[in-house]
Enzyme design. Structure first.
Site, short mmCIF file in Angstrom:
data_model
loop_
_atom_site.label_atom_id
_atom_site.label_comp_id
_atom_site.label_asym_id
_atom_site.label_seq_id
_atom_site.Cartn_x
_atom_site.Cartn_y
_atom_site.Cartn_z
N ASP A 138 0.61 -1.33 -0.09
CA ASP A 138 -0.31 0.01 -0.04
C ASP A 138 0.59 0.98 -0.09
O ASP A 138 0.75 2.45 0.70
CB ASP A 138 -1.16 0.12 1.48
CG ASP A 138 -1.24 -1.38 1.49
OD1 ASP A 138 -1.69 -2.09 0.33
OD2 ASP A 138 -1.34 -2.09 2.46
N LYS A 188 2.02 2.51 -5.41
CA LYS A 188 2.48 1.52 -6.22
C LYS A 188 1.93 2.57 -7.77
O LYS A 188 2.48 2.38 -8.53
CB LYS A 188 3.19 0.39 -6.47
CG LYS A 188 4.19 -0.48 -5.19
CD LYS A 188 4.58 -1.96 -5.15
CE LYS A 188 2.42 -2.54 -4.86
NZ LYS A 188 2.43 -2.03 -3.23
N GLY A 189 0.78 1.82 -7.39
CA GLY A 189 -0.54 2.19 -8.77
C GLY A 189 -0.18 3.35 -8.89
O GLY A 189 -0.08 3.55 -10.14
N LYS A 190 0.20 4.56 -8.29
CA LYS A 190 0.30 5.59 -8.97
C LYS A 190 1.49 6.00 -9.94
O LYS A 190 1.52 6.95 -10.91
CB LYS A 190 0.27 6.60 -7.38
CG LYS A 190 0.35 8.19 -8.15
CD LYS A 190 0.78 8.95 -7.19
CE LYS A 190 0.75 9.98 -7.76
NZ LYS A 190 0.68 11.61 -6.85
N GLY A 247 -4.71 -4.53 -3.88
CA GLY A 247 -4.94 -3.16 -4.28
C GLY A 247 -4.75 -2.51 -4.97
O GLY A 247 -3.99 -1.58 -4.25
N HIS A 248 -5.14 -2.17 -6.07
CA HIS A 248 -3.93 -0.80 -6.69
C HIS A 248 -5.02 0.38 -7.28
O HIS A 248 -5.39 0.03 -8.02
CB HIS A 248 -3.23 -1.50 -7.69
CG HIS A 248 -2.14 -2.03 -7.67
ND1 HIS A 248 -1.31 -2.45 -8.84
CD2 HIS A 248 -1.54 -1.99 -6.07
CE1 HIS A 248 -0.11 -3.20 -7.47
NE2 HIS A 248 -0.12 -2.78 -7.00
N GLN A 278 1.91 -6.34 -3.56
CA GLN A 278 2.33 -5.84 -2.14
C GLN A 278 4.32 -5.54 -1.26
O GLN A 278 4.14 -4.80 -2.44
CB GLN A 278 2.54 -8.03 -1.83
CG GLN A 278 0.99 -8.39 -1.53
CD GLN A 278 0.21 -8.80 -2.93
OE1 GLN A 278 0.57 -9.57 -3.41
NE2 GLN A 278 -1.06 -8.48 -2.89
N THR A 302 -8.69 -3.24 -0.43
CA THR A 302 -9.40 -4.97 -1.29
C THR A 302 -10.40 -5.19 0.01
O THR A 302 -11.44 -5.96 -0.16
CB THR A 302 -8.50 -5.78 -1.48
OG1 THR A 302 -7.79 -5.26 -2.26
CG2 THR A 302 -8.83 -7.82 -1.28
N ARG A 336 -9.99 -3.32 5.45
CA ARG A 336 -9.55 -3.47 6.71
C ARG A 336 -8.97 -2.02 7.27
O ARG A 336 -8.08 -1.46 6.14
CB ARG A 336 -8.65 -4.59 6.84
CG ARG A 336 -9.89 -5.65 7.00
CD ARG A 336 -8.54 -6.93 7.55
NE ARG A 336 -7.87 -7.10 6.48
CZ ARG A 336 -6.62 -7.96 6.46
NH1 ARG A 336 -6.58 -8.74 7.08
NH2 ARG A 336 -5.85 -8.66 5.28
N PRO A 337 -8.88 -1.92 8.63
CA PRO A 337 -8.09 -0.34 8.66
C PRO A 337 -6.29 -0.67 8.79
O PRO A 337 -6.55 -1.84 9.21
CB PRO A 337 -8.51 -0.05 10.19
CG PRO A 337 -9.29 -0.77 10.28
CD PRO A 337 -10.07 -1.77 9.44
N LEU A 375 3.82 12.24 1.19
CA LEU A 375 4.78 13.18 2.47
C LEU A 375 3.23 14.21 3.17
O LEU A 375 3.58 14.37 3.79
CB LEU A 375 5.56 13.76 1.71
CG LEU A 375 6.07 15.24 2.31
CD1 LEU A 375 7.22 14.59 3.12
CD2 LEU A 375 7.25 15.09 1.12
P1 IMP Z 1 -2.46 -13.27 1.90
O1 IMP Z 1 -1.66 -12.00 0.84
O2 IMP Z 1 -3.97 -12.80 1.02
O3 IMP Z 1 -2.93 -14.67 1.87
O4 IMP Z 1 -2.37 -12.16 2.78
C1 IMP Z 1 -0.90 -12.29 3.87
C2 IMP Z 1 -0.70 -10.74 4.66
O5 IMP Z 1 -0.16 -10.17 3.47
C3 IMP Z 1 -1.72 -10.57 5.01
O6 IMP Z 1 -0.98 -10.05 6.41
C4 IMP Z 1 -2.41 -9.65 4.46
O7 IMP Z 1 -2.98 -8.58 4.93
C5 IMP Z 1 -1.27 -9.34 3.49
N1 IMP Z 1 -1.54 -7.85 2.48
C6 IMP Z 1 -1.99 -9.07 1.08
N2 IMP Z 1 -2.25 -8.16 0.10
C7 IMP Z 1 -1.49 -7.27 0.70
C8 IMP Z 1 -1.82 -5.34 0.13
O8 IMP Z 1 -2.20 -5.55 -1.19
N3 IMP Z 1 -1.18 -4.47 0.32
C9 IMP Z 1 -1.01 -4.48 2.29
N4 IMP Z 1 -1.04 -6.38 2.81
C10 IMP Z 1 -1.68 -7.38 1.58
#
Ligand code: IMP
Length: 441
Positions: free
Chosen positions: A13, A16-18, A40-41, A224, A300, A303-304, A332
């Site tokens: 998060d 990267k998408g931007k 989720g980008h 990720q 995606t 969640r907070p 920033l």
């Molecule tokens: P999974 O990839 O759904 O198996 O989740 C494994 C871990 O990676 C968890 O802590 C998720 O919150 C984290 N995670 C997976 N995808 C993302 C992402 O796009 N952004 C941030 N955390 C992610």
């Protein structure tokens, strides 16, 4: 023409998408190499906001070819939904989207196994997105996975599906006491998906090789981030794919010798979703403030996100593991109101101060952050066109970060819009993409 990898340097998060969206007009191809629809980008174009999960962000640029590489696991239902929503918004997919024959499919039993396994882990649960990504990679490594190419061969698909459903149903029933699946229902659903996806499924490794031979430039879009990498992240609180720069090769079939550089994306602070150690995590009111100002909720899952200060130990580790040439620093502006800004410069562990990221999960879990504090700038950074326009204290913060991570910054992002981006002086990006200067200034 340069082929460049973009990776996240923290726990995801980072924006990267931007960054990929800004660079896409300067390349011919954007290729995803890891992860699935757990990513989720978010890309904001004028008043339009796009949240992409599986399709590379380059798709928003007409003429930019987008590849979903073999390192990605694809939930076809979720991919088709994303494709339909892009088509409704007049984005052209035909001739622009290519899906690897070797990419593994997320099957309906994968999210079920993901959820059941999390429930069983109790307080040691990972906090996954529940999309079935981990179990899909388990099947890939166990050599029982079903791939995109199998969708195009009904007989083979049925055979593999029958084997998998028999095995997974037993596990779901006998170990997890969970609901089981029917071969015929999955078969019917997935054959409908096959009709949709068939025109896009191809040998993307061969295509990429030919395009590079012809002088095309490829941007490898990471999903990720470094600290969630299956080998180099904070195991076991990680995702199940190779999210670091090395994954760009294995996840697309483009050899390392054809890749010319690596760009890391970092937030000016840190966030993490899900469980696992997070040494520079904030608590109390400041965490709430940063979460609210940075809209730190999962793209995606909603969640907070847990929020923390910038961690230079993690930053330097990401430089080492990915071989970063440069860093794009995002968000920033979220720190604009802070009275003081902290920076984690070491970990205190049993009387010692560590300055390299420890590989041992127990050490990371016990590590206490050692902070440096700088005075906040208490002035808006959004809208600055170059570094000189930034408040002096913000510039000092950036200089200190650069000094600590030991690579030059290339971009500073001060808001979600494309034009809320500063191109750094002597930006290493100009070496790769000289035309970036005219598009950003
Ligand atoms: P999974 O990839 O759904 O198996 O989740 C494994 C871990 O990676 C968890 O802590 C998720 O919150 C984290 N995670 C997976 N995808 C993302 C992402 O796009 N952004 C941030 N955390 C992610």
């Amino acid at each position: 023409m340069p082929n460049i990898v973009v990776v996240g340097t923290q726990w995801g998060d980072e924006g990267k998408g931007k960054v990929v969206d800004l660079l896409a007009p300067h390349v011919n191809v954007v290729a995803r190499f890891a992860g699935g629809n757990n990513a989720g980008h978010t890309v904001v174009v004028g008043r339009e906001k796009y949240v992409l999960h599986t399709i590379p962000s380059g798709i928003l640029h007409p003429g930019c070819r987008c590849v979903i590489g073999c390192g990605v696991v694809v939930d076809p239902g979720s991919l088709i939904e994303e494709m339909e929503s892009l088509v409704q918004r007049s984005v052209t997919l035909d001739g622009n989207l290519f899906i690897s024959k070797n990419a593994h499919l997320i099957m309906p039993y994968h999210p079920a196994l993901d959820r059941a396994s999390e429930a069983m882990l109790g307080k040691r649960r990972i906090g996954t997105t529940g999309k079935g990504v981990g179990p899909a990679y388990v099947d890939k490594a166990a050599r029982v996975g079903i791939r995109m190419a199998d969708l195009l061969n009904e007989g083979l698909f049925r055979e593999k599906l029958e084997l998998n459903v028999a095995q997974k149903n037993r596990v779901l029933r006998e170990i997890y006491d969970a609901q089981t699946f029917s071969v015929e229902e999955i078969l019917n659903q997935y054959l409908r998906y096959a009709g949709w996806l068939a025109p896009y499924i191809t040998d993307t490794a061969l295509l990429l090789s030919r395009w590079i031979d012809n002088g095309y430039s490829v941007l490898f879009e990471g999903a990720q981030a470094t600290m969630l990498d299956v080998d180099h992240g904070t195991y076991p609180y990680i995702t199940s794919s190779s999210t670091t720069a090395g994954g760009a090769s294995t996840g697309t079939g483009v050899p390392p010798t054809r890749i010319h550089g690596v760009l890391g994306v970092s937030k000016a602070y840190t966030t993490r979703v899900g469980g696992g150690p997070f040494p520079s995590e904030m608590s109390g009111a400041i965490a709430e403030e940063i979460r609210a100002r940075g809209h730190e909720y999962g793209a995606t899952t909603g969640r907070p996100r847990r929020c923390g200060w910038f961690d230079a130990i993690v930053g330097r580790y990401a430089v080492r593991i990915n071989g970063l040439d440069t860093v794009a620093l995002t968000k920033l502006d979220v720190l604009d109101q802070c009275e003081t800004v902290k920076l984690c410069v070491g970990y205190r562990y049993r009387g010692e101060v560590l300055t390299e990221f420890p590989e041992d999960e127990n050490v990371v879990a016990e590590a206490e952050p050692v902070y440096e504090e700088v005075e906040g700038w208490r002035a808006p950074t959004g809208g600055a066109k170059n570094e000189a326009d930034l408040p002096a204290k913000a510039r000092r913060y950036l200089e200190r970060l650069e000094e600590l991570v030991e690579v030059p910054f290339c971009l500073i992002s001060t808001g979600p819009q494309r034009d809320e981006t500063i191109l750094c002086e002597d930006s290493p990006l100009l070496r790769w993409f000289p035309s970036v200067r005219s598009s950003l200034t």
